[in-house]
Design an enzyme around this catalytic site. Sequence first.
Site, PDB file in Angstrom:
ATOM      1  N   LYS A   1      -6.735 -10.734  -8.922  1.00 32.70           N
ATOM      2  CA  LYS A   1      -6.254  -9.347  -8.884  1.00 32.70           C
ATOM      3  C   LYS A   1      -6.637  -8.702 -10.204  1.00 32.70           C
ATOM      4  O   LYS A   1      -6.816  -9.381 -11.216  1.00 32.70           O
ATOM      5  CB  LYS A   1      -4.727  -9.315  -8.738  1.00 32.70           C
ATOM      6  CG  LYS A   1      -4.238  -8.069  -8.068  1.00 32.70           C
ATOM      7  CD  LYS A   1      -4.456  -8.144  -6.571  1.00 32.70           C
ATOM      8  CE  LYS A   1      -3.973  -6.899  -5.864  1.00 32.70           C
ATOM      9  NZ  LYS A   1      -3.986  -7.099  -4.395  1.00 32.70           N
TER      10      LYS A   1
HETATM   11  P1  NAD Z   1      -2.814   3.705  -1.823  1.00 35.02           P
HETATM   12  O1  NAD Z   1      -2.907   4.077  -3.254  1.00 35.02           O
HETATM   13  O2  NAD Z   1      -3.907   4.044  -0.891  1.00 35.02           O
HETATM   14  O3  NAD Z   1      -1.469   4.359  -1.189  1.00 35.02           O
HETATM   15  C1  NAD Z   1      -0.217   4.182  -1.801  1.00 35.02           C
HETATM   16  C2  NAD Z   1       0.832   5.033  -1.089  1.00 35.02           C
HETATM   17  O4  NAD Z   1       2.095   4.785  -1.709  1.00 35.02           O
HETATM   18  C3  NAD Z   1       0.603   6.543  -1.195  1.00 35.02           C
HETATM   19  O5  NAD Z   1       1.052   7.185  -0.028  1.00 35.02           O
HETATM   20  C4  NAD Z   1       1.494   6.932  -2.376  1.00 35.02           C
HETATM   21  O6  NAD Z   1       1.912   8.294  -2.343  1.00 35.02           O
HETATM   22  C5  NAD Z   1       2.677   5.995  -2.199  1.00 35.02           C
HETATM   23  N1  NAD Z   1       3.346   5.702  -3.459  1.00 35.02           N
HETATM   24  C6  NAD Z   1       2.765   5.420  -4.649  1.00 35.02           C
HETATM   25  N2  NAD Z   1       3.703   5.243  -5.586  1.00 35.02           N
HETATM   26  C7  NAD Z   1       4.903   5.419  -4.981  1.00 35.02           C
HETATM   27  C8  NAD Z   1       6.244   5.362  -5.422  1.00 35.02           C
HETATM   28  N3  NAD Z   1       6.551   5.116  -6.713  1.00 35.02           N
HETATM   29  N4  NAD Z   1       7.225   5.581  -4.505  1.00 35.02           N
HETATM   30  C9  NAD Z   1       6.921   5.829  -3.212  1.00 35.02           C
HETATM   31  N5  NAD Z   1       5.666   5.897  -2.727  1.00 35.02           N
HETATM   32  C10 NAD Z   1       4.676   5.698  -3.603  1.00 35.02           C
HETATM   33  O7  NAD Z   1      -2.503   2.140  -1.814  1.00 35.02           O
HETATM   34  P2  NAD Z   1      -2.774   1.100  -0.628  1.00 35.02           P
HETATM   35  O8  NAD Z   1      -4.146   0.568  -0.764  1.00 35.02           O
HETATM   36  O9  NAD Z   1      -2.315   1.685   0.649  1.00 35.02           O
HETATM   37  O10 NAD Z   1      -1.804  -0.084  -1.053  1.00 35.02           O
HETATM   38  C11 NAD Z   1      -0.400  -0.041  -0.765  1.00 35.02           C
HETATM   39  C12 NAD Z   1       0.185  -1.431  -0.893  1.00 35.02           C
HETATM   40  O11 NAD Z   1      -0.488  -2.294   0.040  1.00 35.02           O
HETATM   41  C13 NAD Z   1       0.027  -2.108  -2.254  1.00 35.02           C
HETATM   42  O12 NAD Z   1       1.153  -2.954  -2.477  1.00 35.02           O
HETATM   43  C14 NAD Z   1      -1.215  -2.964  -2.080  1.00 35.02           C
HETATM   44  O13 NAD Z   1      -1.236  -4.055  -2.986  1.00 35.02           O
HETATM   45  C15 NAD Z   1      -1.033  -3.415  -0.653  1.00 35.02           C
HETATM   46  N6  NAD Z   1      -2.261  -3.851   0.035  1.00 35.02           N
HETATM   47  C16 NAD Z   1      -3.340  -3.037   0.139  1.00 35.02           C
HETATM   48  C17 NAD Z   1      -4.466  -3.479   0.818  1.00 35.02           C
HETATM   49  C18 NAD Z   1      -5.665  -2.596   1.037  1.00 35.02           C
HETATM   50  O14 NAD Z   1      -6.568  -3.016   1.791  1.00 35.02           O
HETATM   51  N7  NAD Z   1      -5.747  -1.414   0.480  1.00 35.02           N
HETATM   52  C19 NAD Z   1      -4.510  -4.774   1.366  1.00 35.02           C
HETATM   53  C20 NAD Z   1      -3.377  -5.581   1.256  1.00 35.02           C
HETATM   54  C21 NAD Z   1      -2.270  -5.108   0.587  1.00 35.02           C
END
Ligand code: NAD
Length: 423
Positions: free
Chosen positions: A113
């Site tokens: 990561k």
């Molecule tokens: P992203 O940045 O695309 O979206 C994040 C979302 O969370 C947005 O809607 C944002 O407004 C909201 N957010 C951010 N901070 C916040 C807060 N303090 N309170 C409430 N909402 C908040 O991120 P993502 O890629 O969708 O990732 C989200 C989660 O999923 C993370 O934990 C990431 O590690 C996990 N994840 C992502 C992937 C991937 O393929 N992108 C894969 C596995 C896990």
Amino acid sequence: MTTPVGNEFQSPMYHEAAGQFDRVARLMGLDDNVADRLRVPQKSTMVSFPFRRDTYSEVETLFGYRVQHLTTMGPTKGGIRYAADVDLGEVAALAMLMTWKCAIVGVPFGGAKGGVRVDPMGLSRAELQRVTRRFTMEIINVIGPETDIPAPDLGTNEQVMAWLMDTYSQHVGHSVPAVVTGKPPALGGSVARREATGRGLMFLLPQAAGIRQMNPNELTIAIHGFGNVGRYAAIAGHQMGLRIAAVSDISGALYDPEGLDVDAVAKWVDENRFLEGFPDADFIDGDKIFVLPVDVLVPAAIQNVIRADNAGDIQAKIVIEGANGPTTIEGDDILRERGILVIPDILANAGGVTVSYFEWVQDVQKYFWTENEVVARLREIMTRAFSDVHNVALNEDVDLRTAALIKGIRKVADAKLVRGIFP
Ligand code: NAD
């Protein structure tokens, strides 16, 4: 038990990840020497670098991290996040979770990561590009298509991956698409990678509903987060004919018990960046999303959001963890006592790394698959992984998180033992 000298990795998230690992390692009777080795990452890179704001005279020092938890299984793999509070311990915890996740779905990677401690909301496009290119240069010697392959995560996206790929390629003198996944299809990204994590979550719903004897076609869903994971989970759920009653982002939450028009919400966010102001639903406080009367709750934003203080009020019968580490150990205990089925992050959100693996395979072979091929293989891997983990849960009489960890840790520990110790 190993205590890292100086507690370098200590942070709430590392405490959670290492705590889960210790509990399951004890339960499995894992060899102490192997447990000590798996409890800490193999390689951690921490950098600081100057970052010039668009206002030329403003220069800040930023901190960045890349942690490779386990190099036993193949190259390491894991996202890069941009967030205002990211630190070494958080990245180390997430790298460890990636190791178990890759082992559970059977992709030949160890966990990694990365992160930069910066608020991505406060960056212009030019600033985002400068941070990305400079951070890539800082870690250029530890990444590569055969060593460590980044991907998007919180606060990063396809464009950021494109700049990372370009910076790496400029450095080595030729195009290297396989150095990163989650990049745009125009650069060798896989079709259906963008949707993979959210879609993968929804693929598990029928099996999860089956365990709770609920009708999988009549579930109502609330999703915390409307970024990559939350948005495509909502779209996939909507396409399956399910009612998406609520979605949230950092501005707040939209709620309509009759079901949101997800396409209209997505269009609104494309045009207005945030959910706030969407005209056709109630706008409520973001934290209220956890306690709405729905069947399924999908935390898909940030970590540590289901805790001792709200787990008792959750009305959903099923929690599918889209985010990494959304549930604290105390919150998890309360959900278990209340009979709420939790599909843990290391299983539920593995669709992302699964299609990232497909992308890497396609880049290495220079042979690209159709969307139907990608989605069919994703569905097969996710549903098989769920069945495998559920079988462990039944055989060992444990919850799904414990079962998933047993499956992941066992596979990695077996590999470590047969490889032996060098020299
Ligand atoms: P992203 O940045 O695309 O979206 C994040 C979302 O969370 C947005 O809607 C944002 O407004 C909201 N957010 C951010 N901070 C916040 C807060 N303090 N309170 C409430 N909402 C908040 O991120 P993502 O890629 O969708 O990732 C989200 C989660 O999923 C993370 O934990 C990431 O590690 C996990 N994840 C992502 C992937 C991937 O393929 N992108 C894969 C596995 C896990």
